[in-house]
Scaffold this motif. Structure first.
Motif: not given
Length: 310
Positions: A40-59
């Motif tokens: 937890p001392r490291t971030y976890h970023f999630y990038y995606g489309d407007e709604f964060g739909h599955p199939g768009t998420i690069l983390t």
């Protein structure tokens, strides 16, 4: 059956540089800013489309002091995004203006492809898809107009020594079907899927294994609609392929199990539910640091050690 790829998780260097590249240069939406639940001392970023739909998420796990990785057999070679076919020229010009290393546009499986690398050396591509312009694009980017915006994943390319056992799992467990070949690459596709519906297996028999580190993909996650669908996939892996998964882990936005497929690629099966709006409104996704309940008592400590992003 799965509907394709849920997300792809990658290891990056500095957090701020990663954030600026994916939201700025590529125009993706940051849909969740949290921490690595196991570190937890490291971030976890999630990038995606407007709604964060599955199939768009690069983390990303931004491990700033981690050594550089080396891509090899048993790893993801390339992560490809879908864009409208007519936008490849826009993207080639944009990458040039931003000083992003990229290759000359080419064709692959009869689609235009623009290959480039992010600041950590992660190999990415933009694939022009006919008809993608009819799908909504994220309009919240300051620099990338919605008409040119990324429309989620096109595919991942995995480096394998033997395509057969991996292809068998893609078909039997995840609902993909072989859909053609080109050079040393076999293509698998989920019918009816838009984002994240393709996995390419590039056969590199005898190629050395890679080393995990900055610039490499940690794992590829496949979709399961819910816990019952995930349990059925786990059953098939055990009974039909002799593979065991981890126990289910709650990642707040999905529930996950993990396993290594026969060529060594780390696969995850992630549920579509509950999704990224479970702890903040859709309109403000990604704005606040979100922590799982078990880490909330450590918020002040973690906020003090996490890298500054502004």
């Amino acid at each position: 059956m799965s509907n394709g790829i849920h997300h792809v998780t990658t290891i990056s260097g500095p957090a701020r540089r990663n954030l600026e590249f994916y939201t700025g240069v590529l125009g993706l939406r940051l849909v969740k800013k949290t921490v690595n639940f196991d570190d937890p001392r490291t971030y976890h970023f999630y990038y995606g489309d407007e709604f964060g739909h599955p199939g768009t998420i690069l983390t990303f796990f931004p491990w700033e002091r981690a050594p550089a990785g080396q891509v090899g057999a048993g790893e993801t070679f390339e992560t490809a995004f879908r864009v409208p076919a007519a936008s490849i020229g826009f993207w080639a010009q944009r990458l040039l203006e931003k000083g992003v290393e990229h290759e000359t546009p080419a064709r692959r499986f009869d689609e235009p492809v623009l290959v480039f690398r992010d600041p950590d050396g992660v190999r990415l591509s933009l694939v022009g898809v006919a008809g993608a312009e009819a799908e909504p694009g994220w309009s919240g980017s300051a620099e990338v107009p919605a008409e040119f915006a990324i429309r989620g994943f096109h595919s991942v390319t995995l480096l394998v020594n033997d395509a057969q056992p991996t292809g068998a799992i893609l078909g039997d467990v995840f609902g993909f079907a072989e859909a053609g070949s080109e050079a040393q690459t076999l293509r698998y596709r989920v019918e009816g899927a838009t984002a994240g519906g393709i996995v390419d297996l590039r056969v590199v028999g005898g190629f050395p294994r890679g080393n995990l580190g900055v610039g490499t993909v940690h794992h590829v996650a496949f979709r399961a609609a819910d816990d019952a669908a995930q349990a059925e996939m786990v059953r098939k892996l055990a009974e039909n392929h002799g593979l065991r998964t981890t126990a289910q882990k709650n990642r707040d936005y999905f529930r996950s199990v993990y396993f290594r497929e026969p060529n060594g690629v780390l696969f995850e099966i992630a549920t579509d539910v509950p999704g990224f709006a479970v702890d903040e409104p859709q309109a403000s996704l990604g704005q606040a640091l979100k922590l799982p309940a078990f880490l909330e008592p450590r918020r002040s400590e973690l906020e003090a050690v996490l890298p500054q992003l502004a």
